[in-house]
Scaffold this motif. Sequence first.
Motif, short mmCIF file in Angstrom:
data_model
loop_
_atom_site.label_atom_id
_atom_site.label_comp_id
_atom_site.label_asym_id
_atom_site.label_seq_id
_atom_site.Cartn_x
_atom_site.Cartn_y
_atom_site.Cartn_z
N TYR A 379 0.82 -1.21 0.00
CA TYR A 379 0.00 0.00 0.00
C TYR A 379 0.85 1.27 0.00
O TYR A 379 1.97 1.28 0.52
CB TYR A 379 -0.92 0.02 1.23
N ARG A 380 0.29 2.35 -0.55
CA ARG A 380 1.00 3.63 -0.55
C ARG A 380 1.30 4.09 0.88
O ARG A 380 2.32 4.74 1.12
CB ARG A 380 0.16 4.69 -1.27
N ARG A 381 0.42 3.80 1.80
CA ARG A 381 0.64 4.26 3.18
C ARG A 381 1.85 3.59 3.83
O ARG A 381 2.33 4.04 4.86
CB ARG A 381 -0.61 4.02 4.03
N ARG A 423 -4.01 13.35 -3.77
CA ARG A 423 -2.93 12.48 -3.26
C ARG A 423 -1.82 13.29 -2.62
O ARG A 423 -1.23 12.86 -1.61
CB ARG A 423 -2.41 11.61 -4.41
N LEU A 427 -0.56 12.78 1.18
CA LEU A 427 0.82 12.38 1.43
C LEU A 427 1.57 13.40 2.26
O LEU A 427 2.27 13.05 3.22
CB LEU A 427 1.55 12.17 0.10
N ARG A 541 11.12 2.57 -4.23
CA ARG A 541 9.70 2.96 -4.17
C ARG A 541 8.81 1.84 -4.69
O ARG A 541 7.65 2.09 -5.07
CB ARG A 541 9.48 4.24 -5.01
#
Length: 644
Positions: A379-381, A423, A427, A541
Amino acid sequence: MCGIAGIFGESNEGLAREFCRILEHRGPDDAGWYCSGAGPVTLANRRLAILDLSPLGHQPMATANGRYTLVYNGELYNYAELGREMAAEGHHFRSRCDTEVLLEALAQRGAAVLPDLNGMFGFALWDAQERRGLLARDPFGVKPLYYAELPGGRLIFGSEIKALLLHPDLAPGLDPAALQDYLAFLWTPEPLTLFEGIRKLPAGHCLEWRDGRYEIRRYYELPAGPADRPMEDREAAQALRDHLRQAVRRQRVSDVPVGLFLSGGLDSSALLAEMAADGTAGEIRCYTAAFPPDDNAYDQFTDDLPYARAVARHFGVRLIEFDIRAQVAELLPRLLYHLDEPLADPAIINTYLICRQARQDGAIVLLSGQGADELLGGYRRHLGPLLNAQWQWIPRPVRAAAGGLAERLPAGRPGRLGGVLRRARKLLGPLAKSPLEQFAAYCQWLRDDQVQAVLHPDLIRTLGGRRPSQGTRKLLDESPSPGLLDRMLYRDLKSFLPALNLTYTDKMGMAASVEARVPYLDTELAAFAWRLPERQKIRGRRGKWLLREAMRGVLPPAVLERPKTGFGAPVRQWMRRELREMAGDLLSPASLRRAGWFSPAGVEALRAGFESGQDDHGYSLWALLMVQLWRETFLRQPVTEPRP
């Protein structure tokens, strides 16, 4: 796969019949119950026949001497190995189903056998000799199991809350702490439910009842510490694929057809690769759903169909695809009935519609890619706090200023720019926080102070200073691994995964009488993945780095390089169009005052920010809408299933 319900401390055949009626969708193939005044006890079961379709799999199932009786929901993937071990000791089995293996293993070893079970399950075992009851839920919470105390020391339990609500001595209202958490996360963390007094048995736990008293204890935990022998990247990638292949092989064992949820993402595509590896690609049915592109102005989600088509062509499998042009206002009441409590995740819609289509096609079992993100860092988190950990050298006032500027970005605008701004605000807003505090902020759709502003002051007073973020921080501190990434994954495995993803997958599948299996949560695969070093989970990333390496040369490059995207649905657009009238009614000041749960001024502030395009509150408003609809459905007796 089945539905179960029962009562320790009460024998009630009338209720047993009602349990079977209300859980029919979970098991349309058979029904049975057991009631005894000696105990007393009530057990009920609905059966969805998957293994050994004959009457020999009928439940409740009892040992030959009648001492133990079992009702069981789920699948035991290592039942064959356990059965061979017991057969070598002289035991003779009457059937080919895993229910009998589980029953005999419990009869021999009791709760001590639980750590050896590799599967998904929620079951109840009654020991007539000791007058003792045992409930247990699988290690990751794939299958649900709810319970509540009744007067006189009785304990009622079931696969779905609506079965518990049949009991005349149980008339729960709202749990304010659960509502507070729900507004923050859009789902309710374990063990709470929105029903006061009704609890979820936590994943990896069992409950033992006797003489009106019960005790809950943990029987499963993720292993502490790294693997005994570190592996180089190439060896680890091969080992991960070997574990995945074995997990898929185990979870394809079935006497009915097995299909696949195929999004065209890494997780489901890797499952398809292993399913097709045995040469049966022509027999595999895959299902993909998507919303029309013209519904995507505000949400800016990625279309799954091109990727799913590419993967299906690559492996030569049959892909069943359809556009979801659902009348969401008509569907929501039915889906909410099957969920038992609200979940503000649009994946409930495509999951239900795919399962309904699969059932019509004869695919009674579907494999799902759930669990890979929580085990391997998808996940991005997870990525944001890791990057933030590298930015701590920047003076905090500078980071705070950047975060303050980000908080003023208009996050509710349409188009690609609107998606980028949304986003960026998410972020960068918590940039001044520590990495763990930043992760905790990413986990919430509304901050603690925003939740307080939305709740009615009378409810706030009952909470005594409690905050949703406290639960996240507690789980971060309980992780058996001290690494930053592993602490984040532990929270998601223990809370987000069972309470949201696995809950809606089970409930929506069962609403269509379809069993959903999750190979990534095979206990052997999960233990291996958990003990991998963090650098093999996220590198640079790239999330799920090792799974990508394991599938390199197996999956099309476009799938391997595809960024992580959740299931996309036009929630923000729904709240402006299809659901606008319903929201105007159920979220009006008059409706909110009647419920007495929310501050009309607080809700109106959310709506104003959303309508202006300044704030991204579409999902939070949908969550409020679902709560109001839930109140109408479940807190006004009798509870009835909405018509299709």
